[in-house]
Design an enzyme around this catalytic site. Structure first.
Site, PDB file in Angstrom:
ATOM      1  CB  SER A   1      50.938  40.109  47.719  1.00  0.00           C
ATOM      2  OG  SER A   1      49.940  39.336  48.328  1.00  0.00           O
TER       3      SER A   1
ATOM      4  CB  SER B   1      34.516  38.267  46.585  1.00  0.00           C
ATOM      5  OG  SER B   1      34.638  37.634  45.027  1.00  0.00           O
TER       6      SER B   1
ATOM      7  CE1 TYR C   1      37.678  34.621  48.918  1.00  0.00           C
ATOM      8  CE2 TYR C   1      35.949  34.670  47.077  1.00  0.00           C
ATOM      9  CZ  TYR C   1      37.097  35.324  47.866  1.00  0.00           C
ATOM     10  OH  TYR C   1      37.499  36.515  47.309  1.00  0.00           O
TER      11      TYR C   1
ATOM     12  CE  LYS D   1      36.540  37.646  50.278  1.00  0.00           C
ATOM     13  NZ  LYS D   1      37.388  38.862  50.913  1.00  0.00           N
TER      14      LYS D   1
ATOM     15  CB  THR E   1      46.212  38.748  43.235  1.00  0.00           C
ATOM     16  OG1 THR E   1      45.161  37.798  43.642  1.00  0.00           O
ATOM     17  CG2 THR E   1      45.642  40.147  42.777  1.00  0.00           C
TER      18      THR E   1
END
Ligand SMILES: NC(=O)c1ccc[n+]([C@@H]2O[C@H](COP(=O)([O-])OP(=O)(O)OC[C@H]3O[C@@H](n4cnc5c(N)ncnc54)[C@H](OP(=O)(O)O)[C@@H]3O)[C@@H](O)[C@H]2O)c1
Length: 269
Positions: A21, A146, A159, A163, A196
């Site tokens: 995806s 990111s 998160y 990254k 997304t």
């Protein structure tokens, strides 16, 4: 450092992780349309099959593998299957990843560990396993990081740290390869907000953004434009790079601004 010709993907063997995806699926389609043999992977077999069907329409030798990359013990064997299936590798796009939107007061250690496994440790394990083949091919590695790696987003510590880790690893890897005269390109992509499934996955606090999400199609040229160049990283959209430029001379002021903004977004009591 490498020169910067237009990178010709015709006949190149490209692996895009997390291509069932979103950004990964879009990059895989773009590579297949440009004549590459594309390998894709992800956990959802139905979604993998659907994307693979689109790829083989352009690139009949493309392949797909159902795999959970967070199971790190399986990565070496997966890398061997990829090399057998594609006949080697020229471009590795480490894209698979999950969000973790949770404040540092609520995060559990298990959550932190699991997001690290998929976002940081799995791309590194795969890179290690595929590096000999990438060296043989004078290949290219693109790590999808990111803007969170550098912009201290609220409620995204776990998160953002994964990254930041992949970005820092990539920076040092560029230096190591260059010092050893090894001709493998390493690049980092810092997406801002793209439309997304990342923002609707369960197990996360709700997401709200002051900026409009971009369609995934907008990331293709910036990412593929890194191939064959000595440009280390790209922000998409580019203006995020200016924000980072303003942050580092005075991180204290930046964090104060970040706190003020986050407070202004809290629901009124
Ligand atoms: N969307 C954004 O605004 C944004 C911003 C900055 C960075 N990014 C980064 O962009 C990358 C792609 O995310 P996306 O936005 O395109 O979200 P997405 O649509 O949710 O795509 C994530 C992909 O990663 C795969 N994946 C997740 N966990 C996996 C696992 N354990 N093993 C194998 N594959 C796994 C998913 O496949 P399965 O579920 O089938 O396993 C899916 O194909 C991520 O690294 C994300 O952190 C996105």
């Amino acid at each position: 450092m490498k020169p910067s010709p237009q990178y010709d993907l015709t006949g190149k063997r490209v692996l895009v992780t997390g291509a069932t995806s979103g950004i990964g699926a879009e990059l895989a389609r773009a590579c297949a349309q440009r004549g590459a043999t594309v390998g894709i992977c992800g956990r959802r077999a139905d979604r993998l099959e659907a994307v693979l069907a689109e790829l083989v329409a352009h690139s009949p030798t493309s392949r797909g593998w159902v795999i959970d990359l967070a199971e790190l013990d399986g990565i070496e064997a997966f890398a061997r299957r990829v090399l057998d299936g594609l006949g080697g590798i020229d471009v590795l796009i480490n894209n698979a990843g999950i969000p973790k939107r949770r404040t540092t007061m609520a995060l559990t250690f298990d959550e932190i560990e699991s997001v690290n496994r998929i976002n940081y440790l799995s791309p590194i394990a795969l890179t290690i396993a595929l590096l000999p083949s990438l060296i043989e091919a004078s290949g290219e590695i693109i790590n999808i990081s990111s803007v969170a790696a550098r912009l201290s987003p609220p409620a995204e510590a776990a998160y953002a740290a994964t990254k930041a880790a992949i970005t820092a690893y990539s920076e040092s890897m560029v230096v190591d390869l260059a010092v050893a005269n090894i001709n493998v390109g390493v690049h980092v992509v810092n997406p801002g907000v793209f439309d997304t499934e990342l923002f609707t996955l369960p197990g996360n606090d709700p997401f709200s953004s002051p900026i409009e999400a971009l369609p995934v199609a907008a990331i293709v040229e910036p990412v593929l434009g890194l191939l064959g160049t000595d440009q280390f990283e790209v922000y998409v959209p580019e203006w995020f790079g200016d924000v980072v430029g303003h942050k580092f001379p005075d991180t204290t002021a930046y964090l104060k601004g970040n706190i003020a903004y986050a407070k202004s977004q809290q629901p009124k009591q």
